[in-house]
Design an enzyme around this catalytic site. Structure first.
Site, short mmCIF file in Angstrom:
data_model
loop_
_atom_site.label_atom_id
_atom_site.label_comp_id
_atom_site.label_asym_id
_atom_site.label_seq_id
_atom_site.Cartn_x
_atom_site.Cartn_y
_atom_site.Cartn_z
N ARG A 2 0.73 -1.22 0.18
CA ARG A 2 -0.09 -0.04 -0.27
C ARG A 2 0.68 1.33 0.06
O ARG A 2 0.43 2.21 -0.61
CB ARG A 2 -0.91 0.07 1.15
CG ARG A 2 -1.80 1.14 1.61
CD ARG A 2 -2.98 1.35 0.36
NE ARG A 2 -3.53 2.60 0.58
CZ ARG A 2 -4.00 3.44 -0.28
NH1 ARG A 2 -3.61 3.24 -1.57
NH2 ARG A 2 -4.70 4.29 -0.02
N LYS A 20 8.93 6.93 15.78
CA LYS A 20 9.41 5.56 14.74
C LYS A 20 9.67 6.14 13.41
O LYS A 20 10.74 5.97 12.63
CB LYS A 20 8.16 4.75 14.77
CG LYS A 20 8.40 3.56 13.81
CD LYS A 20 7.71 3.54 12.58
CE LYS A 20 7.86 2.45 11.61
NZ LYS A 20 6.99 2.71 10.42
N PRO A 75 14.58 2.07 14.21
CA PRO A 75 13.28 2.36 14.44
C PRO A 75 12.33 1.17 14.90
O PRO A 75 12.63 -0.08 14.66
CB PRO A 75 12.69 2.28 12.88
CG PRO A 75 13.90 2.73 12.16
CD PRO A 75 15.24 2.22 12.82
N HIS A 135 5.79 -4.19 15.12
CA HIS A 135 6.32 -5.61 14.84
C HIS A 135 7.61 -5.75 15.43
O HIS A 135 7.84 -6.97 16.13
CB HIS A 135 6.50 -5.37 13.30
CG HIS A 135 7.15 -6.62 12.42
ND1 HIS A 135 6.37 -7.81 12.15
CD2 HIS A 135 8.29 -6.80 12.14
CE1 HIS A 135 7.15 -8.45 11.66
NE2 HIS A 135 8.65 -8.15 11.65
#
Length: 273
Positions: free
Chosen positions: A119, A209, A226, A230
């Site tokens: 995306r 981030k 970063p 996840h």
């Protein structure tokens, strides 16, 4: 055509590592890349990467791919006791930290919020098609990444076709700040990591981030690490007492890329099998 034979250089792995969103696969081993207003096609071969470009363009691409840096050294610095990170570094040994344009990384990673890689690529490409300068090279037509002024000239109405959602207001406000000199991007390029990050946090839509991503991929601040949801899950699972940042002073960001790519891709491979 120029062939680069380096065991620590894989276009396939770089493309999937989440740092560059204008590198796109044309087929299984054939890639297109637009960077610095330039266009190049690359072919991943078993023993290297073929760049379909002229010799006079190679200085730019060598710098862009950080080819003068020995990445095998970074992996070799990981202690044998850190089994997880050694596996991650071996799995993603072809990853390199690209030297990308600061402005492009600012807008790209604002667009990356709550987005997946596929995306994000779509958002970036749409933005370039609407606002970027149209160019041609060797019969190929492409669009360069748009300037702050070009984004402002498109405005909210012009950007509606890009389908950027709530991020539209963020990039318009950030473009205004850059165009008006409220944030000096030229000065940021000369700053050390902590100060550069502080300045970037002044931009609309830039949090911790995103600022670290910009520092790592747009300023080549290799200490930037970063941490998104996840990465946090990986760190909590494999480094419950804390990641040993001091062991990788000056290049922790490379370790972050190894971790990110390994955890992302090994799951996909497991699903396919």
């Amino acid at each position: 055509m120029i062939k680069i034979q380096n065991p620590n250089f894989s276009i396939r792995q770089i493309c999937d590592s989440g740092q560059c969103f204008r590198m796109t696969p044309l087929d299984k081993a054939h890639y297109r890349l637009i960077a610095g207003g330039r266009y190049v096609e690359l072919i991943q071969e078993a023993d290297g990467v073929m760049l379909l470009t002229d010799e006079n363009e190679m200085d730019f691409w060598k710098y862009y791919f950080d080819l003068d840096t020995d990445y095998s050294w970074f992996a070799a610095s990981i202690p044998e006791t850190d089994i997880y990170l050694r596996k991650a570094a071996d799995f993603g040994k072809g990853i390199r930290i690209l030297r990308q344009d600061l402005w492009e990384m600012i807008i790209t990673f604002i667009l990356s919020q709550r987005n997946n890689i596929r995306r994000i690529r779509q958002c970036v490409e749409s933005l370039c098609l609407v606002c970027g300068e149209k160019k041609q090279t060797a019969g190929k037509t492409y669009h360069a990444f748009p300037s702050a002024r070009a984004i402002l000239e498109a405005g909210e109405e012009g950007l509606a076709a890009c389908r950027l959602g709530y991020r539209t207001k963020y990039i318009l406000k950030t473009a205004r700040m850059a165009e008006d000199g409220l944030v000096d991007l030229g000065a940021i390029k000369g700053m050390a990591y902590p100060k550069a990050k502080t300045e970037l946090l002044k931009l609309c839509g830039v949090g911790e981030k995103v600022a670290d991503c910009i520092c790592l991929f747009g300023l080549h601040c290799m200490d930037a690490f970063p941490v998104d949801t996840h990465i946090r899950q990986v760190l909590d699972c494999h480094y419950p007492e804390g990641f040993p940042f001091s062991d990788y002073s000056g290049y922790g960001g490379i370790m972050q890329q190894y971790i990110f790519y390994y955890d992302l891709m090994k799951d996909k491979i497991d699903q396919e099998n």
